[in-house]
Write an enzyme that holds these catalytic residues in place. Structure first.
Site, PDB file in Angstrom:
ATOM      1  N   ARG A   4      11.759  -5.079 -18.232  1.00 48.83           N
ATOM      2  CA  ARG A   4      12.648  -6.187 -18.594  1.00 48.83           C
ATOM      3  C   ARG A   4      11.991  -7.475 -18.095  1.00 48.83           C
ATOM      4  O   ARG A   4      11.365  -7.479 -17.024  1.00 48.83           O
ATOM      5  CB  ARG A   4      14.004  -5.997 -17.918  1.00 48.83           C
ATOM      6  N   HIS A   5      12.087  -8.553 -18.890  1.00 48.54           N
ATOM      7  CA  HIS A   5      11.557  -9.842 -18.420  1.00 48.54           C
ATOM      8  C   HIS A   5      12.107 -10.122 -17.023  1.00 48.54           C
ATOM      9  O   HIS A   5      13.196  -9.666 -16.661  1.00 48.54           O
ATOM     10  CB  HIS A   5      11.957 -10.974 -19.379  1.00 48.54           C
ATOM     11  N   ARG A  52      11.043 -15.985 -22.237  1.00 47.85           N
ATOM     12  CA  ARG A  52      11.077 -15.218 -20.982  1.00 47.85           C
ATOM     13  C   ARG A  52      10.252 -13.928 -21.036  1.00 47.85           C
ATOM     14  O   ARG A  52       9.671 -13.517 -20.029  1.00 47.85           O
ATOM     15  CB  ARG A  52      12.532 -14.940 -20.565  1.00 47.85           C
ATOM     16  N   GLU A  77      16.592 -10.407 -27.962  1.00 47.59           N
ATOM     17  CA  GLU A  77      17.811  -9.925 -27.309  1.00 47.59           C
ATOM     18  C   GLU A  77      19.002  -9.984 -28.271  1.00 47.59           C
ATOM     19  O   GLU A  77      18.998 -10.761 -29.236  1.00 47.59           O
ATOM     20  CB  GLU A  77      18.093 -10.761 -26.041  1.00 47.59           C
ATOM     21  N   HIS A 146      14.499  -7.027 -23.214  1.00 49.45           N
ATOM     22  CA  HIS A 146      15.687  -7.633 -22.603  1.00 49.45           C
ATOM     23  C   HIS A 146      16.662  -6.512 -22.212  1.00 49.45           C
ATOM     24  O   HIS A 146      16.457  -5.363 -22.576  1.00 49.45           O
ATOM     25  CB  HIS A 146      16.360  -8.542 -23.621  1.00 49.45           C
TER      26      HIS A 146
HETATM   27  O1  F6P Z   1      20.231 -11.044 -19.214  1.00 49.79           O
HETATM   28  C1  F6P Z   1      21.330 -11.358 -19.950  1.00 49.79           C
HETATM   29  C2  F6P Z   1      21.373 -10.624 -21.267  1.00 49.79           C
HETATM   30  O2  F6P Z   1      20.082 -10.201 -21.674  1.00 49.79           O
HETATM   31  C3  F6P Z   1      22.019 -11.471 -22.361  1.00 49.79           C
HETATM   32  O3  F6P Z   1      21.157 -12.322 -23.058  1.00 49.79           O
HETATM   33  C4  F6P Z   1      22.681 -10.439 -23.210  1.00 49.79           C
HETATM   34  O4  F6P Z   1      23.726 -10.964 -24.012  1.00 49.79           O
HETATM   35  C5  F6P Z   1      23.140  -9.441 -22.173  1.00 49.79           C
HETATM   36  O5  F6P Z   1      22.174  -9.456 -21.132  1.00 49.79           O
HETATM   37  C6  F6P Z   1      23.296  -8.024 -22.686  1.00 49.79           C
HETATM   38  O6  F6P Z   1      23.951  -7.245 -21.720  1.00 49.79           O
HETATM   39  P1  F6P Z   1      25.482  -6.829 -21.949  1.00 49.79           P
HETATM   40  O7  F6P Z   1      25.484  -6.116 -23.288  1.00 49.79           O
HETATM   41  O8  F6P Z   1      25.770  -5.931 -20.788  1.00 49.79           O
HETATM   42  O9  F6P Z   1      26.322  -8.071 -21.991  1.00 49.79           O
END
Ligand code: F6P
Length: 193
Positions: A4-5, A52, A77, A146
């Site tokens: 992960r970044h 990132r 992401e 991500h």
């Molecule tokens: O690091 C944050 C992130 O990558 C957001 O950009 C993304 O919306 C989220 O995590 C995804 O995680 P979750 O589905 O648990 O909200």
């Protein structure tokens, strides 16, 4: 190697989406990753198109002799639509319906104007195919993605119930090492510093 970044300015504020840069700590973490992988041959690093992941990859590349960074849109992401750039607290307070609907069925929920885990599945599979095709040689393959993207990539290699996928642990101080041969599959979560 599924990474992960490292830490961004949005991570520090618990803000989602956007295209933030790495923080000083994120740069240190990426440098530690670079040191960890310096004796391993990494011909390609596949990233998303977001700064990132590319910044994390470029630092790892500095310690490699022959390494190409390949940004793929398929590894961007999850797009949070109208919630991009918000914190989870903002969403809970300002859009309680969105917050509770996502909590009730996180895998299938689609952000208004954005995506959901279920709707990312096809593009993630295309990204994995592209990466394996481009890597071609039986060398190490590195993907820097991500949180949501890496959950989907992991679930491609290791069966998980759909409802569990959005909760897979994807930290920034460790990476997943996946070894998949015809006879065995090994998944390890490793610390790099
Ligand atoms: O690091 C944050 C992130 O990558 C957001 O950009 C993304 O919306 C989220 O995590 C995804 O995680 P979750 O589905 O648990 O909200």
């Amino acid at each position: 190697f599924l990474i992960r970044h490292t830490e961004t300015y949005f991570n520090v504020e618990d803000r989602i989406g956007g295209d933030p840069d790495l923080t000083g700590r994120g740069i240190e973490q990426a440098s530690a990753l670079a040191r960890f992988f310096r004796n391993k041959k990494i011909p390609y690093i596949f990233t998303s198109e977001k700064s990132r992941t590319v910044q994390t990859a470029e630092l790892i590349k500095t310690f490699q002799d022959d390494c190409t960074v390949v940004p793929l849109k398929e590894f961007n992401e999850i797009h949070a639509g109208i919630c991009e750039g918000m914190t989870y607290d903002d969403i809970q307070r300002g859009m309680p319906d969105v917050y509770s609907a996502r909590k009730a069925d996180k895998y299938n929920y689609i952000y208004p104007g954005g995506e959901g885990y279920a709707t990312m599945k096809e593009r993630i599979q295309i990204g994995i195919k592209k990466a394996f095709y481009l890597n071609r040689r039986p060398d190490n393959i590195m993907i820097i993605g991500h949180r949501a993207v890496n959950r989907m990539i992991l679930s491609h290699f290791l069966y998980r119930r759909e409802e569990d996928v959005p909760y897979i642990y994807v930290p920034q101080d460790k990476f997943y090492h996946i070894v998949a041969t015809q006879d065995k599959k090994v998944f390890e979560l490793k610390k790099y510093a």
